[in-house]
Design a protein around this motif. Structure first.
Motif, mmCIF file in Angstrom:
data_model
loop_
_atom_site.group_PDB
_atom_site.id
_atom_site.type_symbol
_atom_site.label_atom_id
_atom_site.label_comp_id
_atom_site.label_asym_id
_atom_site.label_seq_id
_atom_site.Cartn_x
_atom_site.Cartn_y
_atom_site.Cartn_z
ATOM 1 N N TRP A 144 0.845 -1.188 0.000
ATOM 2 C CA TRP A 144 0.000 0.000 0.000
ATOM 3 C C TRP A 144 0.882 1.240 0.000
ATOM 4 C CZ3 TRP A 144 -3.946 -2.410 -1.377
ATOM 5 C CH2 TRP A 144 -4.474 -3.507 -0.692
ATOM 6 N N PHE A 145 0.543 2.208 -0.815
ATOM 7 C CA PHE A 145 1.311 3.445 -0.932
ATOM 8 C C PHE A 145 0.493 4.611 -0.396
ATOM 9 C CE2 PHE A 145 2.900 0.748 -4.363
ATOM 10 C CZ PHE A 145 4.273 0.840 -4.167
ATOM 11 N N GLU A 146 1.193 5.558 0.215
ATOM 12 C CA GLU A 146 0.552 6.813 0.584
ATOM 13 C C GLU A 146 0.384 7.670 -0.676
ATOM 14 O OE1 GLU A 146 -0.666 7.434 3.452
ATOM 15 O OE2 GLU A 146 0.198 5.676 4.470
ATOM 16 N N ARG A 147 -0.521 8.634 -0.606
ATOM 17 C CA ARG A 147 -0.799 9.463 -1.769
ATOM 18 C C ARG A 147 0.471 10.161 -2.279
ATOM 19 N NH1 ARG A 147 -5.441 11.665 -3.842
ATOM 20 N NH2 ARG A 147 -6.630 10.881 -2.076
ATOM 21 N N SER A 148 1.324 10.631 -1.355
ATOM 22 C CA SER A 148 2.561 11.317 -1.755
ATOM 23 C C SER A 148 3.528 10.350 -2.443
ATOM 24 C CB SER A 148 3.230 11.942 -0.526
ATOM 25 O OG SER A 148 3.511 10.948 0.449
ATOM 26 N N GLU A 149 3.539 9.083 -2.005
ATOM 27 C CA GLU A 149 4.439 8.103 -2.611
ATOM 28 C C GLU A 149 4.000 7.734 -4.025
ATOM 29 O OE1 GLU A 149 6.350 5.216 0.605
ATOM 30 O OE2 GLU A 149 4.165 5.195 0.703
ATOM 31 N N MET A 150 2.689 7.758 -4.281
ATOM 32 C CA MET A 150 2.187 7.358 -5.592
ATOM 33 C C MET A 150 2.737 8.257 -6.697
ATOM 34 S SD MET A 150 0.271 4.667 -5.263
ATOM 35 C CE MET A 150 -0.711 4.633 -6.752
ATOM 36 N N ARG A 151 3.071 9.498 -6.360
ATOM 37 C CA ARG A 151 3.609 10.416 -7.367
ATOM 38 C C ARG A 151 5.094 10.172 -7.619
ATOM 39 N NH1 ARG A 151 0.716 14.151 -3.975
ATOM 40 N NH2 ARG A 151 -1.354 14.633 -4.813
ATOM 41 N N ASP A 152 5.747 9.469 -6.699
ATOM 42 C CA ASP A 152 7.174 9.193 -6.834
ATOM 43 C C ASP A 152 7.342 7.846 -7.539
ATOM 44 O OD1 ASP A 152 9.871 8.810 -6.656
ATOM 45 O OD2 ASP A 152 10.026 9.306 -4.526
ATOM 46 N N ARG A 153 7.529 7.907 -8.843
ATOM 47 C CA ARG A 153 7.600 6.684 -9.637
ATOM 48 C C ARG A 153 8.770 5.805 -9.222
ATOM 49 N NH1 ARG A 153 7.931 6.711 -16.255
ATOM 50 N NH2 ARG A 153 8.193 4.456 -16.532
ATOM 51 N N HIS A 154 9.900 6.425 -8.882
ATOM 52 C CA HIS A 154 11.082 5.658 -8.490
ATOM 53 C C HIS A 154 10.825 4.893 -7.197
ATOM 54 C CE1 HIS A 154 15.275 4.567 -7.987
ATOM 55 N NE2 HIS A 154 15.244 5.075 -6.761
ATOM 56 N N ALA A 155 10.157 5.528 -6.224
ATOM 57 C CA ALA A 155 9.871 4.865 -4.948
ATOM 58 C C ALA A 155 8.915 3.695 -5.141
ATOM 59 C CB ALA A 155 9.285 5.875 -3.957
ATOM 60 N N VAL A 156 7.900 3.883 -5.997
ATOM 61 C CA VAL A 156 6.952 2.795 -6.265
ATOM 62 C C VAL A 156 7.658 1.619 -6.915
ATOM 63 C CG1 VAL A 156 4.914 2.141 -7.602
ATOM 64 C CG2 VAL A 156 4.975 4.353 -6.440
ATOM 65 N N LYS A 199 0.196 0.693 -18.884
ATOM 66 C CA LYS A 199 1.252 1.575 -18.392
ATOM 67 C C LYS A 199 2.548 0.760 -18.296
ATOM 68 C CE LYS A 199 -1.636 5.024 -17.494
ATOM 69 N NZ LYS A 199 -2.905 4.380 -17.852
ATOM 70 N N LYS A 200 3.644 1.337 -18.743
ATOM 71 C CA LYS A 200 4.893 0.583 -18.841
ATOM 72 C C LYS A 200 5.567 0.359 -17.494
ATOM 73 C CE LYS A 200 7.877 4.598 -19.660
ATOM 74 N NZ LYS A 200 8.882 5.199 -20.567
ATOM 75 N N GLY A 201 5.146 1.080 -16.429
ATOM 76 C CA GLY A 201 5.802 0.944 -15.128
ATOM 77 C C GLY A 201 5.796 -0.464 -14.589
ATOM 78 N N SER A 202 4.707 -1.199 -14.818
ATOM 79 C CA SER A 202 4.608 -2.571 -14.326
ATOM 80 C C SER A 202 5.599 -3.499 -15.006
ATOM 81 C CB SER A 202 3.187 -3.107 -14.548
ATOM 82 O OG SER A 202 2.226 -2.232 -13.996
#
Length: 464
Positions: free
Chosen positions: A289-301, A335-338
């Motif tokens: 689970w990610f916090e809302r602020s973390e969701m914007r940080d692609r590297h952290a996710v 989305k290519k992130g996955s």
């Protein structure tokens, strides 16, 4: 007189108590216990077979009514869209326009007629764009006796009206109370069970109990939707340490997939009731689970997901790369992130049968509560799930191409339309890069060919 009234009230309470006892006995003995152990008594299958016969009879009766009553509006055959689109490329279609003025596009010059191509494409997108169609309910060829799928219903026969009325009584007075009870029990057991398991030390027993609790709860919730699920190619089921990606139609996709195996969920942390469920689940299982602020940080996710996949003992991650719900007819851009995380991808195709209920969640029209109420008052949820062979990133293949290859495989297996458009267009404006792509295509046709034509004489003279 008072004694008589009191006696009557006592009799009513006795009857109500007896009915509740019978209700819960049937629900626990015939539904909950078999569901918890993955068993089926065949009641749902018989119910679906009866429904199919009734819907087939209703379709024939409606068709006969249109023949007998010519004044009734006959539904037109369902087209792919309001507009018959040309299937050719930009160059081919512009070549057709230039043909009328005897100018070939190979000459590499601008022609005023080229603008009509863009006018036509713009009008087609305004009237009947391919993206908007994917965010409205799937059209049905025949009526499935749900008022919500036929707002223009006309009286045809008394028998058909009686069948519809009986269906309303059964769905709202019998099935709905049963389903809502099962859903409440399933979610309550999920919160209580995962919380209790979370107090155990991190050992194999805890992992085994966590998976057992999750499976039991999701199976109870699936029975609460009268879900009939057919799983295909189970030998390709996602394995631990992998990433499961699937097309997304509804929030209940999670229930459908988790009914056959456990997954680590990925999503944003919430408050309220959803937050209570998330916090209890993560105590017994490593959900992400990610916090809302973390969701914007692609590297952290990406880092957290990569760390989860690196531990081969962790449950496979369940991801819906489209990022939004599509109406059970298409698969839109992944989305290519996955696909940058690494590891093995396990594609899964999900296809619902719209005859028994519309599983698509139109979040712009219905909130979550309204949507679930519609699901629980539908006839049933009938769905096919295909497990596809695992896929890995090929040498020299970037994340975007890998995502498109997986998307195409899912679309082909599920009989869905493979679309290149981004599902975020549901809420956002078209990205500038899409506009630039069209501009570059036209520029290469005009400027590029003109440049090549001007270079050819110079090349010939050099050779001489």
């Amino acid at each position: 007189m008072t004694d008589l009234c009191e006696g009557g009230m006592d009799d009513l309470w006795s009857i109500a108590t007896l009915l509740l006892q019978v209700w819960f006995s049937v629900m626990i003995g015939l539904i909950m216990i078999p569901a918890m152990f993955g068993l089926s008594l065949g009641v749902t299958s018989v119910y679906i077979q009866i429904l199919v016969k009734i819907l087939e009879w209703a379709t024939l009766r409606i068709q006969r009514g249109h023949r007998d009553q010519p004044t009734l509006p006959v539904p037109a055959p369902l087209p792919n869209g309001l507009i018959q689109r040309e299937g050719g490329s930009m160059e081919q279609e512009m070549g057709e326009l230039r043909r009328y003025r005897t100018q070939s596009i190979s000459r590499g010059e601008f022609a005023l007629s080229d603008s009509f191509y863009f006018y036509r494409k713009g009008l087609e997108s305004i009237v009947d764009d391919q993206v908007t169609q994917r965010f409205s309910s799937e059209e049905l060829v025949s009526w499935n006796l749900l008022t919500r799928t036929n707002h223009n219903f006309h009286y045809i026969s008394l028998r058909l009206t009686v069948i519809w009325g009986l269906g309303v009584i059964i769905r709202y007075c019998v099935l709905f109370p049963l389903r809502i009870t099962l859903a409440i029990i399933g979610l309550s057991w999920l919160v209580i069970g995962t919380t209790l398991v979370g107090f155990l030390p991190n050992r194999r027993v805890k992992n085994w109990l966590s998976e057992l609790v999750h499976l039991m709860c999701y199976r109870i919730c699936a029975r609460g939707l009268s879900a009939t699920i057919q799983y295909h190619n189970k030998n390709n089921k996602p394995q631990k340490g992998g990433i499961c990606v699937a097309n997304h139609t509804s929030p209940i996709d999670i229930v459908i997939l988790a009914n056959d195996g456990c997954y680590a969920m990925v999503g944003q942390s919430h408050s309220g009731l959803m937050g209570v469920i998330q916090r209890s689940m993560v105590r017994s299982c490593p959900h992400v689970w990610f916090e809302r602020s973390e969701m914007r940080d692609r590297h952290a996710v990406t880092s957290r997901l990569r760390a989860h996949v690196a531990a081969k003992s962790n449950l496979p991650i369940l991801i819906f790369p489209e990022g939004t719900c599509i109406n059970n007819t298409s698969v839109m851009m992944f989305k290519k992130g996955s696909f940058e995380i690494g590891g093995t991808i396990y594609p899964v195709a999900i296809k619902y049968d719209p005859r028994f209920g519309d599983a698509f969640w139109n979040s712009a029209k219905y909130n979550m509560v309204s949507y679930l109420l519609r699901m629980m008052t539908s006839w049933a949820i009938v769905v096919n799930v295909w497990y596809l062979p695992p896929m890995t990133r090929q040498e020299g293949e970037d994340a975007t191409k890998f995502a498109n290859r997986v998307k195409s495989a899912i679309a082909h297996q599920g009989g869905l339309l493979d679309m290149a458009w981004d599902g975020s267009l549901k809420r956002d404006k078209v990205k500038e890069e899409f506009k630039e792509q069209q501009q570059k295509m036209y520029s290469s046709m005009v400027v590029g060919k003109k440049a090549r034509n001007s270079q050819e004489p110079h090349t010939e003279s050099t050779r001489r």
